[in-house]
Design an enzyme around this catalytic site. Sequence first.
Site, PDB file in Angstrom:
ATOM      1  N   PRO A  53      -6.260 -21.772   3.954  1.00 41.97           N
ATOM      2  CA  PRO A  53      -5.430 -22.397   5.031  1.00 41.97           C
ATOM      3  C   PRO A  53      -6.144 -22.300   6.560  1.00 41.97           C
ATOM      4  O   PRO A  53      -7.005 -21.546   6.499  1.00 41.97           O
ATOM      5  CB  PRO A  53      -4.406 -21.252   5.058  1.00 41.97           C
ATOM      6  CG  PRO A  53      -4.335 -20.575   3.914  1.00 41.97           C
ATOM      7  CD  PRO A  53      -5.999 -20.456   3.605  1.00 41.97           C
ATOM      8  N   LYS A  92     -14.254 -13.073   4.649  1.00 40.14           N
ATOM      9  CA  LYS A  92     -13.566 -13.990   3.821  1.00 40.14           C
ATOM     10  C   LYS A  92     -14.477 -14.948   3.013  1.00 40.14           C
ATOM     11  O   LYS A  92     -14.126 -15.301   1.970  1.00 40.14           O
ATOM     12  CB  LYS A  92     -12.681 -15.256   4.596  1.00 40.14           C
ATOM     13  CG  LYS A  92     -11.499 -14.197   5.310  1.00 40.14           C
ATOM     14  CD  LYS A  92     -10.471 -13.468   4.585  1.00 40.14           C
ATOM     15  CE  LYS A  92      -9.590 -14.658   3.947  1.00 40.14           C
ATOM     16  NZ  LYS A  92      -8.528 -13.709   3.280  1.00 40.14           N
ATOM     17  N   TYR A 145     -14.746 -10.898  10.277  1.00 40.88           N
ATOM     18  CA  TYR A 145     -13.587 -11.594   9.646  1.00 40.88           C
ATOM     19  C   TYR A 145     -13.930 -12.717   8.838  1.00 40.88           C
ATOM     20  O   TYR A 145     -13.819 -12.645   7.561  1.00 40.88           O
ATOM     21  CB  TYR A 145     -12.574 -11.877  10.367  1.00 40.88           C
ATOM     22  CG  TYR A 145     -11.391 -12.511   9.610  1.00 40.88           C
ATOM     23  CD1 TYR A 145     -10.281 -11.926   8.896  1.00 40.88           C
ATOM     24  CD2 TYR A 145     -10.978 -13.954   9.639  1.00 40.88           C
ATOM     25  CE1 TYR A 145      -9.350 -12.541   8.167  1.00 40.88           C
ATOM     26  CE2 TYR A 145      -9.921 -14.562   8.907  1.00 40.88           C
ATOM     27  CZ  TYR A 145      -9.251 -13.805   8.355  1.00 40.88           C
ATOM     28  OH  TYR A 145      -8.336 -14.301   7.492  1.00 40.88           O
ATOM     29  N   ALA A 174      -3.491 -10.372  -0.490  1.00 43.43           N
ATOM     30  CA  ALA A 174      -3.605  -9.427   0.202  1.00 43.43           C
ATOM     31  C   ALA A 174      -5.278  -9.429   0.496  1.00 43.43           C
ATOM     32  O   ALA A 174      -5.952  -9.996  -0.360  1.00 43.43           O
ATOM     33  CB  ALA A 174      -3.382  -7.847  -0.515  1.00 43.43           C
ATOM     34  N   SER A 175      -5.301  -8.907   1.678  1.00 46.27           N
ATOM     35  CA  SER A 175      -6.644  -8.819   2.179  1.00 46.27           C
ATOM     36  C   SER A 175      -6.996  -7.568   3.268  1.00 46.27           C
ATOM     37  O   SER A 175      -5.852  -7.418   4.004  1.00 46.27           O
ATOM     38  CB  SER A 175      -7.179 -10.148   2.939  1.00 46.27           C
ATOM     39  OG  SER A 175      -8.801  -9.784   3.246  1.00 46.27           O
ATOM     40  N   ARG A 190       0.854  -1.319  -0.118  1.00 46.03           N
ATOM     41  CA  ARG A 190       0.059   0.024  -0.186  1.00 46.03           C
ATOM     42  C   ARG A 190       1.043   1.428   0.050  1.00 46.03           C
ATOM     43  O   ARG A 190       0.429   2.374  -0.292  1.00 46.03           O
ATOM     44  CB  ARG A 190      -0.832  -0.029   1.280  1.00 46.03           C
ATOM     45  CG  ARG A 190      -2.091  -0.916   1.096  1.00 46.03           C
ATOM     46  CD  ARG A 190      -3.280  -0.718   2.203  1.00 46.03           C
ATOM     47  NE  ARG A 190      -2.503  -0.852   3.572  1.00 46.03           N
ATOM     48  CZ  ARG A 190      -2.808  -1.991   4.353  1.00 46.03           C
ATOM     49  NH1 ARG A 190      -3.547  -2.950   3.768  1.00 46.03           N
ATOM     50  NH2 ARG A 190      -2.137  -1.918   5.625  1.00 46.03           N
ATOM     51  N   VAL A 245      -2.307 -20.291  10.733  1.00 45.86           N
ATOM     52  CA  VAL A 245      -1.053 -20.374  10.102  1.00 45.86           C
ATOM     53  C   VAL A 245       0.137 -19.996  11.117  1.00 45.86           C
ATOM     54  O   VAL A 245       0.298 -19.129  11.569  1.00 45.86           O
ATOM     55  CB  VAL A 245      -0.929 -19.316   8.688  1.00 45.86           C
ATOM     56  CG1 VAL A 245       0.740 -19.461   8.300  1.00 45.86           C
ATOM     57  CG2 VAL A 245      -1.970 -19.743   7.845  1.00 45.86           C
ATOM     58  N   LEU A 265      -5.807  -2.193  -2.401  1.00 44.87           N
ATOM     59  CA  LEU A 265      -7.005  -2.914  -2.784  1.00 44.87           C
ATOM     60  C   LEU A 265      -8.230  -1.913  -2.794  1.00 44.87           C
ATOM     61  O   LEU A 265      -9.405  -2.301  -3.478  1.00 44.87           O
ATOM     62  CB  LEU A 265      -7.375  -3.764  -1.740  1.00 44.87           C
ATOM     63  CG  LEU A 265      -6.320  -5.274  -1.952  1.00 44.87           C
ATOM     64  CD1 LEU A 265      -6.736  -6.148  -0.679  1.00 44.87           C
ATOM     65  CD2 LEU A 265      -6.588  -5.861  -3.128  1.00 44.87           C
TER      66      LEU A 265
END
Length: 338
Positions: free
Chosen positions: A184, A159, A155, A83-84, A33, A187, A63
């Site tokens: 995933p 997603k 969240y 990216a999110s 960014r 992580v 984004l």
Amino acid sequence: MADVLVTGGSGYIGGWCTLALLNAGYSVRTTVRDLEREPQVRAMVRRGGADSGASLRVLRADLRHDGGWREAVAGCDAVLHVASPTLTQVPRNEDEMVRPAIDGTLRVLRVARDAGVRRVVMTSAIGAIAYGHPPRGIPFTENDWTNVDAAIAPYQKSKTLAERAAWDFVADEGRGLELAVINPTAVLGPVLGPDYSPSLNAIARMLDGSMRTLLKFASGYVDVRDVASLHVLAMTEQAAAGERFIATSGHSLWQRDIAAVLRERLGDRAAKVPTREMPLWVARGLARVNPQMRTLRLLLGRNLDATSAKAEHMLGWKARPIEDTIVETAESLLALPR
């Protein structure tokens, strides 16, 4: 080899995906960014043992905005969309997280399609699969979807809806663009810089003693290096087009299992790791009033087991033993400058 774009190169998974591609001989572009983060990205790559020179370009793209994306994807064969949008605190309105996740995903897919990109590999999450369901005794698979009409956190909702939007876009407007999705579980793995997953933060808090008691919930865990390798397989294997793949190592673990591995394998370095599990009724009461625990409220007492059988059988992917990853995670955290 054609260039590959990795969105979110300063992030934890994005950094390891960049490393995996560079080590495989690809020329990589990655987005941040703010270009002030370029030195951090290159330092992460060097720390991971790869060349951060001519084979890596760092570009600015956000984004939330159109600027920079056409340049980022021009001439690329594939995009790893890692990216999110993230928020530093739980949003007052879930749309603060959901809408940017959907819009950002569609922005990347649209510009990739228009640039003639062959395939996009999107990083989704187990949060798009395993939430909003009644308790069950069998592992979650790629056939499952999170129930967004249930009481779930913003969240997980973001997603799920972003991944749904991606599949709908490719089906309706993709014009030949291929999509594969990686989901995933939690992580873990060695850190390359200051940005790492919330799952690592739990281990850090166990090690430094700030986590006084363990919470009773279980989920799958996976090594970030294996997540990166699965992204590369999903990018290169023809069979991966149009498929989603859970990334997890073995069966789910309770927090007490992780603590036991740390104490057994690290000895005195794990002296502050808690041994006591908080009673469920106490944890549920605290989750109602403690903002830090509120996001875990719906997990308490639950076992969100999942399986990676599809990735193993279809792509030949194999995750390393999660006990080794837990130890390497801890050693990496302990080595960070204090």
